[in-house]
Write an enzyme that holds these catalytic residues in place. Structure first.
Site, short mmCIF file in Angstrom:
data_model
loop_
_atom_site.label_atom_id
_atom_site.label_comp_id
_atom_site.label_asym_id
_atom_site.label_seq_id
_atom_site.Cartn_x
_atom_site.Cartn_y
_atom_site.Cartn_z
CB VAL A 105 -65.15 92.30 -21.22
CG1 VAL A 105 -64.83 93.78 -20.98
CG2 VAL A 105 -66.36 91.89 -20.40
CB CYS A 106 -60.97 91.04 -24.47
SG CYS A 106 -60.41 90.49 -22.84
N PRO A 107 -63.03 92.10 -26.67
CG PRO A 107 -64.66 90.80 -27.70
CD PRO A 107 -63.67 90.79 -26.57
CB ILE B 259 -59.66 95.00 -28.85
CG1 ILE B 259 -58.84 94.36 -27.71
CG2 ILE B 259 -58.87 94.97 -30.15
CD1 ILE B 259 -58.69 92.85 -27.86
#
Length: 209
Positions: free
Chosen positions: A50-52, A55
């Site tokens: 999920v993080c990318p 970002i």
């Protein structure tokens, strides 16, 4: 979890990667005081799923933040070397190459702890030794900090739940509108829409329309 709205944002000096490939030793949010609003957000870890998406979504809208004179800064409990490595990998291969705003290294967990988003806590075991209970990573916390260094908005999501960059921009617009005009922004307010002067008559008039 700490409620930081209305309080000074915790300051720090640490290592970070800027411009996608440069490691700096003494990055601090203090450089923006008096100059820019700041969107400071935490994500759980590098090389995740999920993080990318978050970002890269911030990078894709970075021009919108810049035209509002807002600095975007990301942070996780990974090292500066982990950030740097992830930034060199193509997005098609699971990396975040092309992201240019700063990514702060919080390898000690102290920044996440000071912002109240660390998913766990330090404690002592029966032998009096310091141990960590929980997951040593950050929840998806986001803090909108004004030019005086005061937190004006915060939101914290659990790790599986990605955030909305458009909602972050909406909150930036609402804060900057209030700072310029002194009027307050009602539910779902967007730039160009009617705001409210804080009197009982004006509120009643707004609600009746």
């Amino acid at each position: 979890m700490s409620i930081l709205v209305g309080k000074k944002a915790p300051m720090f000096t640490t290592k970070a990667v800027v411009d996608g490939d440069k490691i700096v030793e003494d990055f601090s949010l203090e450089q923006y005081i008096g100059e820019k609003h700041v969107v400071f957000f935490f994500y759980p870890a590098d090389f995740t799923f999920v993080c990318p998406t978050e970002i890269i979504a911030f990078q894709n809208k970075i021009a919108e933040f810049e035209k509002r004179n807002v600095a975007v800064v990301g942070c996780s409990v990974d090292s500066e070397f982990s950030h740097w490595k992830w930034l060199q990998i193509e997005q098609s291969d699971g990396g975040i190459k092309g992201v240019k705003y700063p990514l702060v290294a919080d390898a000690s967990n102290s920044i996440a702890e000071n912002y109240g988003v660390l998913a766990g806590e330090y404690d002592y075991n029966e032998n009096g030794e310091i141990i960590f209970k929980g997951q040593p990573a950050a929840y998806r916390g986001l803090f909108l900090i004004d030019k005086e260094g005061v937190v004006r908005h915060q939101v914290v999501n659990d790790m599986p739940l990605g955030r909305s960059v458009d909602e972050t921009l909406r909150m930036v617009d609402a804060l900057q509108f209030h700072e310029r005009h002194g009027e307050v922004c009602p539910a779902d307010w967007h730039e160009g829409e009617k705001a409210i002067i804080e009197t009982q008559d004006s509120i009643a008039s707004y609600l009746s329309n």
